[in-house]
Motif scaffolding. Structure first.
Motif, mmCIF file in Angstrom:
data_model
loop_
_atom_site.group_PDB
_atom_site.id
_atom_site.type_symbol
_atom_site.label_atom_id
_atom_site.label_comp_id
_atom_site.label_asym_id
_atom_site.label_seq_id
_atom_site.Cartn_x
_atom_site.Cartn_y
_atom_site.Cartn_z
ATOM 1 N N THR A 63 3.397 8.225 -0.709
ATOM 2 C CA THR A 63 2.150 7.467 -0.839
ATOM 3 C C THR A 63 2.329 6.034 -0.342
ATOM 4 O OG1 THR A 63 1.544 8.802 -2.755
ATOM 5 C CG2 THR A 63 0.376 6.737 -2.468
ATOM 6 N N ALA A 64 3.453 5.417 -0.719
ATOM 7 C CA ALA A 64 3.716 4.046 -0.272
ATOM 8 C C ALA A 64 3.914 3.990 1.240
ATOM 9 C CB ALA A 64 4.944 3.495 -0.993
ATOM 10 N N LEU A 65 4.629 4.969 1.774
ATOM 11 C CA LEU A 65 4.874 5.004 3.220
ATOM 12 C C LEU A 65 3.574 5.105 4.000
ATOM 13 C CD1 LEU A 65 7.144 5.174 5.385
ATOM 14 C CD2 LEU A 65 7.005 7.655 5.162
ATOM 15 N N LEU A 66 2.681 5.975 3.574
ATOM 16 C CA LEU A 66 1.391 6.108 4.246
ATOM 17 C C LEU A 66 0.553 4.842 4.072
ATOM 18 C CD1 LEU A 66 0.432 9.786 3.328
ATOM 19 C CD2 LEU A 66 1.179 8.914 5.554
ATOM 20 N N GLY A 67 0.617 4.224 2.895
ATOM 21 C CA GLY A 67 -0.116 2.984 2.683
ATOM 22 C C GLY A 67 0.374 1.867 3.586
ATOM 23 N N LEU A 101 0.469 -12.248 3.072
ATOM 24 C CA LEU A 101 0.581 -11.263 2.002
ATOM 25 C C LEU A 101 0.291 -9.851 2.502
ATOM 26 C CD1 LEU A 101 -1.001 -13.005 -1.131
ATOM 27 C CD2 LEU A 101 1.369 -12.268 -0.817
ATOM 28 N N THR A 102 -0.650 -9.726 3.439
ATOM 29 C CA THR A 102 -0.961 -8.405 3.996
ATOM 30 C C THR A 102 0.240 -7.850 4.747
ATOM 31 O OG1 THR A 102 -3.306 -8.969 4.191
ATOM 32 C CG2 THR A 102 -2.502 -7.143 5.534
ATOM 33 N N ALA A 103 0.873 -8.684 5.572
ATOM 34 C CA ALA A 103 2.054 -8.232 6.316
ATOM 35 C C ALA A 103 3.196 -7.881 5.360
ATOM 36 C CB ALA A 103 2.483 -9.322 7.297
ATOM 37 N N ALA A 104 3.421 -8.718 4.345
ATOM 38 C CA ALA A 104 4.490 -8.450 3.384
ATOM 39 C C ALA A 104 4.230 -7.159 2.621
ATOM 40 C CB ALA A 104 4.620 -9.621 2.409
ATOM 41 N N LEU A 105 2.979 -6.960 2.210
ATOM 42 C CA LEU A 105 2.622 -5.740 1.493
ATOM 43 C C LEU A 105 2.875 -4.503 2.343
ATOM 44 C CD1 LEU A 105 1.258 -4.190 -0.834
ATOM 45 C CD2 LEU A 105 -0.949 -4.683 0.264
#
Length: 210
Positions: A63-67, A101-105
């Motif tokens: 799930t994290a990978l796809l996100g 923050l978007t790039a870090a996330l």
């Protein structure tokens, strides 16, 4: 005292004190107690539990990978511009600076998700995902309260629970971490990673939200 006077105590027929005190049967024997052999018991989880941890890792990491792929590269296609959508979401929740923050996330989700799936540094990587889901849970509580439903907080809470399981229980024996030094010290490693994940999430909420 004559021996006959002691016959009622059972000493009369004893040629020496070895009959009354059998542990002294050899004059040269040591009186020191012999060490009692001990057996070390190692607790091992049943294979069903190991498969359960594998499933938890695959769901959490996948799930994290796809996100992360959607946030950074709009993959898989068909979900709109993931970067713009994530920036809009973070901006609406009051986070600054939005672009960074978007790039870090996205990169944390991508890298940590991959590590959790293959089970390499799994507890450490899962602590980063725990921080992300903790932030999502806290920021979703207001919407859930207003709507009077658990819908807005349901998915983040599910991810938080899975991340906590991987952080505390470790990746299991079906992983790249199996038999590593940190795998054999899962309790201190898990508790440390849990504290780091919670502290990171709270820091983001306090320091990067207007």
């Amino acid at each position: 005292m004559p021996a006959g006077d002691l016959s009622f105590l059972g000493f009369e027929s004893a040629p020496s004190d070895t009959t009354v005190f059998p542990w002294r049967e050899e004059s040269g024997a040591s009186t020191v107690d012999e060490p009692i052999p001990t057996t070390t018991v190692v607790a091992v989880r049943p294979w069903a539990a190991e498969v359960g941890l594998l499933v938890a890792r695959l769901v959490l990491g996948g799930t994290a990978l796809l996100g992360g792929a959607r946030t950074l590269f709009d993959l898989p296609r068909g979900h709109g511009d993931g970067t713009v959508a994530t920036q809009t979401l973070l901006s609406g929740l009051g986070f600054r600076p939005v672009a960074e923050l978007t790039a870090a996330l996205g990169w944390v989700q991508l890298v940590a998700g991959l590590l959790v799936m293959v089970g390499v540094f799994a507890s450490f990587a899962a602590s980063a995902l725990l921080a992300i889901h903790l932030v999502a849970v806290v920021t979703s509580v207001g919407a859930a309260w207003s709507a009077g439903a658990v819908g807005p907080v349901e998915a983040p809470l599910f991810g938080l629970a899975l991340a906590a399981v991987v952080v505390l229980a470790g990746p299991g024996r079906i992983s790249g971490d199996a038999d590593r030094p940190w795998y054999r010290a899962q309790t201190p490693v898990g508790l440390t990673c849990l504290l780091v994940g919670v502290a990171t999430g709270l820091t983001v909420l306090i320091a990067m939200r207007a």
